[in-house]
Design a protein around this motif. Sequence first.
Motif, PDB file in Angstrom:
ATOM      1  N   GLY A  57       0.813  -1.226   0.000  1.00  0.00           N
ATOM      2  CA  GLY A  57       0.000   0.000   0.000  1.00  0.00           C
ATOM      3  C   GLY A  57       0.839   1.265   0.000  1.00  0.00           C
ATOM      4  N   LEU A  58       0.135   2.371   0.135  1.00  0.00           N
ATOM      5  CA  LEU A  58       0.762   3.693   0.018  1.00  0.00           C
ATOM      6  C   LEU A  58       1.490   4.061   1.312  1.00  0.00           C
ATOM      7  CD1 LEU A  58       0.576   5.701  -2.349  1.00  0.00           C
ATOM      8  CD2 LEU A  58      -1.283   6.844  -1.123  1.00  0.00           C
ATOM      9  N   THR A  59       2.768   4.406   1.191  1.00  0.00           N
ATOM     10  CA  THR A  59       3.540   4.819   2.371  1.00  0.00           C
ATOM     11  C   THR A  59       4.237   6.149   2.084  1.00  0.00           C
ATOM     12  OG1 THR A  59       5.416   3.528   1.579  1.00  0.00           O
ATOM     13  CG2 THR A  59       4.013   2.486   3.240  1.00  0.00           C
ATOM     14  N   ALA A  60       4.610   6.845   3.157  1.00  0.00           N
ATOM     15  CA  ALA A  60       5.349   8.098   2.994  1.00  0.00           C
ATOM     16  C   ALA A  60       6.740   7.808   2.457  1.00  0.00           C
ATOM     17  CB  ALA A  60       5.433   8.821   4.328  1.00  0.00           C
ATOM     18  N   ALA A  61       7.279   8.792   1.709  1.00  0.00           N
ATOM     19  CA  ALA A  61       8.613   8.640   1.140  1.00  0.00           C
ATOM     20  C   ALA A  61       9.598   9.616   1.769  1.00  0.00           C
ATOM     21  CB  ALA A  61       8.566   8.868  -0.375  1.00  0.00           C
ATOM     22  N   ASN A  62       9.078  10.688   2.383  1.00  0.00           N
ATOM     23  CA  ASN A  62       9.948  11.715   2.955  1.00  0.00           C
ATOM     24  C   ASN A  62       9.068  12.663   3.777  1.00  0.00           C
ATOM     25  OD1 ASN A  62      12.166  13.244   3.549  1.00  0.00           O
ATOM     26  ND2 ASN A  62      12.615  13.852   1.447  1.00  0.00           N
ATOM     27  N   LEU A  63       9.685  13.690   4.330  1.00  0.00           N
ATOM     28  CA  LEU A  63       8.904  14.719   5.022  1.00  0.00           C
ATOM     29  C   LEU A  63       9.581  16.056   4.763  1.00  0.00           C
ATOM     30  CD1 LEU A  63       6.703  15.713   6.914  1.00  0.00           C
ATOM     31  CD2 LEU A  63       8.096  15.011   8.849  1.00  0.00           C
ATOM     32  N   ASP A  64       9.135  16.744   3.711  1.00  0.00           N
ATOM     33  CA  ASP A  64       9.750  18.042   3.415  1.00  0.00           C
ATOM     34  C   ASP A  64       8.747  19.201   3.463  1.00  0.00           C
ATOM     35  OD1 ASP A  64       8.341  17.909   1.009  1.00  0.00           O
ATOM     36  OD2 ASP A  64      10.074  17.249  -0.153  1.00  0.00           O
ATOM     37  N   THR A  65       7.459  18.865   3.670  1.00  0.00           N
ATOM     38  CA  THR A  65       6.432  19.913   3.630  1.00  0.00           C
ATOM     39  C   THR A  65       5.476  19.768   4.809  1.00  0.00           C
ATOM     40  OG1 THR A  65       6.548  19.993   1.215  1.00  0.00           O
ATOM     41  CG2 THR A  65       4.546  20.872   2.227  1.00  0.00           C
ATOM     42  N   MET A  66       5.143  20.904   5.411  1.00  0.00           N
ATOM     43  CA  MET A  66       4.077  20.921   6.419  1.00  0.00           C
ATOM     44  C   MET A  66       2.996  21.868   5.919  1.00  0.00           C
ATOM     45  SD  MET A  66       4.066  22.140  10.417  1.00  0.00           S
ATOM     46  CE  MET A  66       5.191  20.887  11.015  1.00  0.00           C
ATOM     47  N   GLN A  67       1.794  21.321   5.783  1.00  0.00           N
ATOM     48  CA  GLN A  67       0.663  22.181   5.424  1.00  0.00           C
ATOM     49  C   GLN A  67      -0.094  22.495   6.713  1.00  0.00           C
ATOM     50  OE1 GLN A  67      -2.651  20.897   2.700  1.00  0.00           O
ATOM     51  NE2 GLN A  67      -1.909  22.634   1.500  1.00  0.00           N
ATOM     52  N   VAL A  68      -0.228  23.762   6.994  1.00  0.00           N
ATOM     53  CA  VAL A  68      -0.849  24.186   8.248  1.00  0.00           C
ATOM     54  C   VAL A  68      -2.183  24.846   7.923  1.00  0.00           C
ATOM     55  CG1 VAL A  68      -0.525  25.460  10.394  1.00  0.00           C
ATOM     56  CG2 VAL A  68       1.477  24.610   9.140  1.00  0.00           C
ATOM     57  N   MET A 295       4.500  14.995   2.943  1.00  0.00           N
ATOM     58  CA  MET A 295       4.041  16.088   3.800  1.00  0.00           C
ATOM     59  C   MET A 295       3.268  15.586   5.008  1.00  0.00           C
ATOM     60  SD  MET A 295       0.699  17.517   1.763  1.00  0.00           S
ATOM     61  CE  MET A 295      -0.050  18.238   3.195  1.00  0.00           C
ATOM     62  N   VAL A 296       3.080  16.490   5.953  1.00  0.00           N
ATOM     63  CA  VAL A 296       2.068  16.283   6.982  1.00  0.00           C
ATOM     64  C   VAL A 296       1.165  17.505   6.970  1.00  0.00           C
ATOM     65  CG1 VAL A 296       3.315  14.768   8.567  1.00  0.00           C
ATOM     66  CG2 VAL A 296       3.528  17.257   8.803  1.00  0.00           C
ATOM     67  N   SER A 297      -0.061  17.291   7.396  1.00  0.00           N
ATOM     68  CA  SER A 297      -1.052  18.354   7.451  1.00  0.00           C
ATOM     69  C   SER A 297      -1.466  18.539   8.904  1.00  0.00           C
ATOM     70  CB  SER A 297      -2.234  17.912   6.566  1.00  0.00           C
ATOM     71  OG  SER A 297      -3.400  18.607   6.889  1.00  0.00           O
ATOM     72  N   VAL A 298      -1.534  19.787   9.337  1.00  0.00           N
ATOM     73  CA  VAL A 298      -1.882  20.085  10.729  1.00  0.00           C
ATOM     74  C   VAL A 298      -3.213  20.831  10.735  1.00  0.00           C
ATOM     75  CG1 VAL A 298      -1.060  21.101  12.893  1.00  0.00           C
ATOM     76  CG2 VAL A 298       0.588  20.445  11.123  1.00  0.00           C
ATOM     77  N   ASP A 299      -4.159  20.381  11.562  1.00  0.00           N
ATOM     78  CA  ASP A 299      -5.446  21.083  11.600  1.00  0.00           C
ATOM     79  C   ASP A 299      -5.390  22.238  12.590  1.00  0.00           C
ATOM     80  OD1 ASP A 299      -5.961  20.119  14.169  1.00  0.00           O
ATOM     81  OD2 ASP A 299      -7.776  19.047  13.634  1.00  0.00           O
ATOM     82  N   TRP A 300      -6.466  23.019  12.659  1.00  0.00           N
ATOM     83  CA  TRP A 300      -6.453  24.254  13.452  1.00  0.00           C
ATOM     84  C   TRP A 300      -6.239  23.989  14.928  1.00  0.00           C
ATOM     85  CZ3 TRP A 300     -10.248  25.564  17.126  1.00  0.00           C
ATOM     86  CH2 TRP A 300     -11.342  24.704  17.178  1.00  0.00           C
TER      87      TRP A 300
END
Length: 364
Positions: A57-68, A295-300
């Motif tokens: 299945g789908l897995t992360a490849a890196n972490l270079d972006t944070m969407q806030v 990326m990771v996404s952060v909610d309010w």
Amino acid sequence: MDLRSQRLDCVRNSVASTLLRRLHPLATAANQGSMLESPASSQPYFASSVQEHVDGGLTAANLDTMQVNLGKLCNQTCSHCHVDAGPERREVMARATMEDCLDVIRRVGIANVDLTGGAPEMNPHFRWLVAELKDTGCRIIDRCNLTILSTPGFEDLAAFLAANHVEVVASLPCYLESNTDRQRGDGVFAKSIAALKRLNALGYGYHDTSLVLSLVYNPIGPQLPPNQAELEAAYRRELLQRHGLSFTRLYTITNMPISRFLAELQQSGRYDEYMQRLIDSFNPHTLDGLMCRRMVSVDWQGYLFDCDFNQMLDLPIGGVQRTHIRDLDDEKLQQLRSRAIVVGRHCFGCTAGSGSSCQGAVAN
Ligand code: SF4
Ligand code: SF4
């Protein structure tokens, strides 16, 4: 003008209302999830389609972006909004949560910070956050709806963005007034053109400056976007000829079957047709470039998700249990880089045709 007055001004200008205000059943993530993941549907599950091409299945490849996501407050109420944002929403990120985000950005050395909403600029701590981010040296992206630049109380916002070298990613679903206003509200096109002229005057959107101005196209109805390069050429020609405007690049984005667009599909009886279109257009070559893989996404409130869409469907990163950004120790941060991505049928929106992400098409 204080925030309350701004909100009232926005309410007067709005053309539709949020699902929440309408007490629409699809205002809740649970009901959207039930519709999308219905076992009664004969449509395939996204995980099964991925499994045919990627073992495990789908897995992360890196972490270079944070969407806030700075909150659901917005001066517009666009018909297709996946956030169900609007002037009456009250969810905005607190400064303490921004400090938690900054701590991780500094520790990890996140390269790209993507500020979204709602209208992220309406968060009262937006400018403070931008100034702090600038000190980290990261690339700062502001997902701007353009009309906010002429909203009373925000007249100096464009100059602030330019002074801080913030990259502007601006929605403009068509270079024709009628199409844009149909999706985003009466008068939005005229205000958007005025805002783009202002950004150009500040130096945004020219290839010989470092001020990046990207435009975002998304279809008006239940279609897939056209070829990104061809549409960019048409936008470039039409916006220059009609309005003397320049921009850096165009992103084409597919409408996700979430929130207000999902409600529109349901109301028009075109939900099954649209989902089938996305499924029939599944392109395995998009899987490498899916934005959730980097990326990771952060909610309010500070909780973590694989992307803004999973955030709206309340599908937390890693599965059932929510993780708050303040609880990310070094071990958990390391695990994020190779985590399994939480997926659902809405993900077919990211893999249809040339694919779709917050940075436009992902495969050509
Ligand atoms: S699509 Fe963007 S500008 Fe429109 S209501 Fe949603 S957050 Fe606001
Ligand atoms: S919606 Fe798109 S970005 Fe989000 S998890 Fe699914 S495939 Fe990834």
